[in-house]
Design an enzyme around this catalytic site. Structure first.
Site, PDB file in Angstrom:
ATOM      1  N   ASN A 177       0.864  -1.181   0.000  1.00 30.28           N
ATOM      2  CA  ASN A 177       0.000   0.000   0.000  1.00 30.28           C
ATOM      3  C   ASN A 177       0.901   1.232   0.000  1.00 30.28           C
ATOM      4  O   ASN A 177       1.523   1.576   1.006  1.00 30.28           O
ATOM      5  CB  ASN A 177      -0.916  -0.011   1.222  1.00 30.28           C
ATOM      6  N   GLU A 178       0.980   1.872  -1.149  1.00 31.77           N
ATOM      7  CA  GLU A 178       1.886   2.995  -1.358  1.00 31.77           C
ATOM      8  C   GLU A 178       1.344   4.268  -0.702  1.00 31.77           C
ATOM      9  O   GLU A 178       0.148   4.360  -0.374  1.00 31.77           O
ATOM     10  CB  GLU A 178       2.061   3.240  -2.858  1.00 31.77           C
ATOM     11  N   PRO A 179       2.200   5.272  -0.492  1.00 29.23           N
ATOM     12  CA  PRO A 179       1.714   6.567  -0.016  1.00 29.23           C
ATOM     13  C   PRO A 179       0.539   7.057  -0.856  1.00 29.23           C
ATOM     14  O   PRO A 179       0.566   6.985  -2.079  1.00 29.23           O
ATOM     15  CB  PRO A 179       2.938   7.468  -0.181  1.00 29.23           C
ATOM     16  N   SER A 181      -2.535   5.729  -0.400  1.00 30.39           N
ATOM     17  CA  SER A 181      -3.563   4.683  -0.389  1.00 30.39           C
ATOM     18  C   SER A 181      -4.704   5.052   0.563  1.00 30.39           C
ATOM     19  O   SER A 181      -4.486   5.630   1.625  1.00 30.39           O
ATOM     20  CB  SER A 181      -2.954   3.344   0.044  1.00 30.39           C
ATOM     21  N   SER A 196       9.486   2.072  -3.601  1.00 27.82           N
ATOM     22  CA  SER A 196       9.300   0.672  -3.204  1.00 27.82           C
ATOM     23  C   SER A 196      10.121  -0.263  -4.074  1.00 27.82           C
ATOM     24  O   SER A 196      10.702  -1.242  -3.590  1.00 27.82           O
ATOM     25  CB  SER A 196       7.817   0.296  -3.293  1.00 27.82           C
TER      26      SER A 196
END
Length: 645
Positions: A177-179, A181, A196
């Site tokens: 879950n990337e920044p 999300s 990532s």
């Protein structure tokens, strides 16, 4: 061998029992448990998992676990396997749901989460195959969405996750879950951000080989778990742990959403805790003990807070910033403390890292005698010595000391294939043996994800040895018998994943110590990654010193720690600061240039894209500016060291 607990002694801090826990934790929005080491923290998490499993077994129920992979759970997996084998912990009632997986990737590739979780845990316990659920990254793209819905449905069928243990990325990623999300997201396919992909590029032998997508549980899935344990180890996680535990909820740092979970615990080692208020600035939350070095810590913090040099701090500065207790506890006036800290810091500065002969050494960081000293510099890779302490290396040789350098690992995996071919082409053009086509064939036949062929690793190791010797000559070390290549076995796996430190590694270091009997040892003291090469290398040195600790020469030996290419010691920890002249800075730069395979493009550059000489100069010049800003003399650059013993 048993897990080690390498850490630096930091005296002072909160006075035990002086204040209630609620007060000293008042800035913390999430319950946080700090352990002395990654190994003790990992065992705690493993015991919590064991308790969950055994409690469910009492009632004949299934235990539904959510499991992360990556670096964070390595110690937890190891501990669980040990508990299973030695204490008969059965996993037959355990159902596992893995947090994420790269996409696309084969489960047989060693970089896959599937392979890692089996190799580290599942293949060593008695879990039933039908109870293992891992995202399937071999599916056609048009089948992934349906798979993700089914994955969510399976979790719901089991009544949700009883316990989910997680790690976090330096940006606060949970799973993939990337920044940015959203907290209502479910299991899905996501595009991986550059950060990532860069973070895992080393295990894929370069970012170009890292998949651009992944399947991950969503933040909504994570937040529905009945209990969550978030783990973080090492200094590199300290900033994000501060954000998660004490910061505001922010989608730019996804893990801050855990603050809203009713049953969340953060488990960290001392390195990952160091930005928390009760650790970094404990005088803001409670009553402190005030040994001399801790006074320096507080005063340097105050200088940064009010943007003043040490000798310009006022009584009001101390009172306004919660340091009145320092004045009360020590019984000193503010100006007395200012002078004490100024002199303490000034005495760290020395242009004689090996000690100045025939001089009063009562306030110098190193002894005047014996002179000359036998000096042994340990370098984890074949360039850490020159990058991190090249100026001091130059100074020790110029001042007549008997300097040896020991390269602990070959560094062979950090050489690109193109560099090997270029080197062989050069040899061919010079009329030497032509092996170009032979090696080209070896490179062409390499298999993705597998260890590199031994023939290729030997060539890459040779390139790095030649570069290291050239750098030594540039610094003035011309005696080849003083340049030692240890090739510690733990490193020589042929892949990015390294082996464990063993007695064989330690004995190699012991033999060298007994051969040289140094008066000074320099070693890389990095604390960031509990499983990183630098960390293993310092533990090899310390384990070897334990073996020889009763030998007569050790009584005259001091161990100084430098840091690697990524960060510098905080000034409150520094015991020796070696100023460099403009000419020494240039000479150090030219020595770094000799590591040609590490210039321009390297396999594992990290987030900083600059070349190593640029990073080193900026770091050393910034340290000099910090000393200057605190009221010390102005220098071109400074290298700093911490004395371990």
């Amino acid at each position: 061998m048993a897990a080690r607990n390498y850490k630096l002694n930091k005296p002072g801090g909160l006075k035990p029992g002086a204040d209630p826990a609620d007060i000293i934790r008042k800035f913390e929005k999430v319950y946080t448990n700090i352990f002395t080491s990654e190994s003790s923290g990992s065992m705690y998490v493993a015991r919590e998992i064991e308790n969950c499993i055994r409690e469910k077994q009492k009632f004949g129920e299934l235990c539904i676990l959510g499991i992360t992979t990556g670096k964070s759970p390595v110690g937890v997996f190891r501990a669980l396997v040990e508990i299973h084998k030695k204490e008969n912990l059965s996993f037959r009632n355990v159902v596992v749901f893995s947090l994420d997986e790269f996409f696309p990737i084969s489960p047989k590739e060693q970089q896959s989460r599937n392979w890692l979780i089996h190799e580290s845990l599942l293949d060593h316990v008695d879990i039933l195959p039908e109870n293992i659920h891992i995202p399937d990254s071999t599916l056609p793209l048009d089948k992934v969405a349906a798979f993700c819905r089914d994955y969510e449905a399976k979790i719901e069928e089991y009544g949700g996750l009883d316990l989910l243990f997680l790690g976090t990325g330096v940006q606060g990623q949970l799973g993939f879950n990337e920044p940015g999300s959203y907290t209502n997201t479910r299991t899905r396919l996501v595009a991986l951000g550059n950060e990532s992909r860069q973070a895992v590029s080393s295990i894929f032998y370069g970012i170009d080989n890292v998949p651009r997508k992944a399947i991950t549980m969503g933040l909504g899935t994570i937040l529905k778990a009945k209990r969550i344990i978030l783990m973080a180890w090492g200094e590199e996680k300290a900033t994000v742990i501060k954000d998660i535990v004490e910061g505001e909820e922010n989608s730019a740092t996804p893990a801050t959403c855990l603050q809203k979970h009713p049953n969340i615990e953060v488990v960290v080692d001392e390195g990952a805790s160091q930005e928390l208020t009760r650790v970094k600035t404990p005088w803001l939350v409670g009553t402190c003990l005030w040994p001399e070095r801790f006074i320096r810590t507080a005063v340097l913090w105050l200088c940064r807070k009010v943007d003043k040099p040490i000798l310009k701090l006022t009584y009001q500065d101390y009172i306004d910033n919660r340091l009145g207790q320092l004045l009360e506890a020590t019984g000193q006036t503010y100006d007395m403390i200012n002078i004490q800290v100024f002199n303490d810091l000034q005495h760290t500065i020395s242009g004689w890292p090996g000690g100045k002969p025939n001089a009063d050494d009562s306030t110098r960081p190193e002894r005047a005698t014996p002179y000359p000293k036998r000096v042994l510099i340990f370098s984890p890779h074949p360039d850490d010595d020159v990058i991190s302490m090249g100026g001091t290396f130059i100074r020790l040789i110029a001042q007549g000391h008997d300097v040896h350098v020991a390269y602990q690992t070959s560094g062979n995996i950090a050489v690109l294939d193109d560099i090997v071919l270029q080197t062989l082409d050069t040899a061919r053009e010079c009329g030497f043996v032509d092996r170009y086509n032979e090696v080209q064939e070896i490179i062409n036949n390499k298999k993705k994800g597998e260890a590199e062929p031994i023939e290729l690793r030997r060539l890459k190791g040779s390139i790095r040895r030649a570069e290291a010797k050239a750098a030594c000559r540039q610094m003035g070390l011309t005696d080849p018998s003083h340049v030692h290549f240890l090739n510690l076995p733990f490193y020589e796996t042929g892949g990015v994943k390294k082996g464990l430190l063993t007695d064989k590694d330690i004995q190699i270091v012991v033999d060298l110590l007994r051969e040289i009997k140094p008066h000074q040892i320099y070693a890389a003291g990095d604390l960031s990654d509990p499983h990183g090469t630098h960390r293993v290398c310092i533990e090899a040195v310390l384990a070897a010193m334990e073996v020889v600790q009763d030998e007569e020469w050790v009584k005259e030996c001091r161990l100084w720690l430098y840091r690697g290419a990524w960060q510098e010691w905080d000034l409150d920890m520094v015991d020796m600061a070696v100023p460099l002249s403009p000419d020494e800075v240039i000479q150090k730069r030219h020595a770094i240039y000799r590591h040609l395979s590490q210039k321009d493009i390297v396999p594992f550059p990290g987030e900083d894209k600059r070349e190593f000489w640029q990073r080193a100069e900026e770091r050393n010049q910034n340290t000099a500016r910090l000393y200057d800003k605190l009221g010390m003399a102005e220098y071109q650059a400074i290298e700093v060291f911490v004395r371990l013993f």
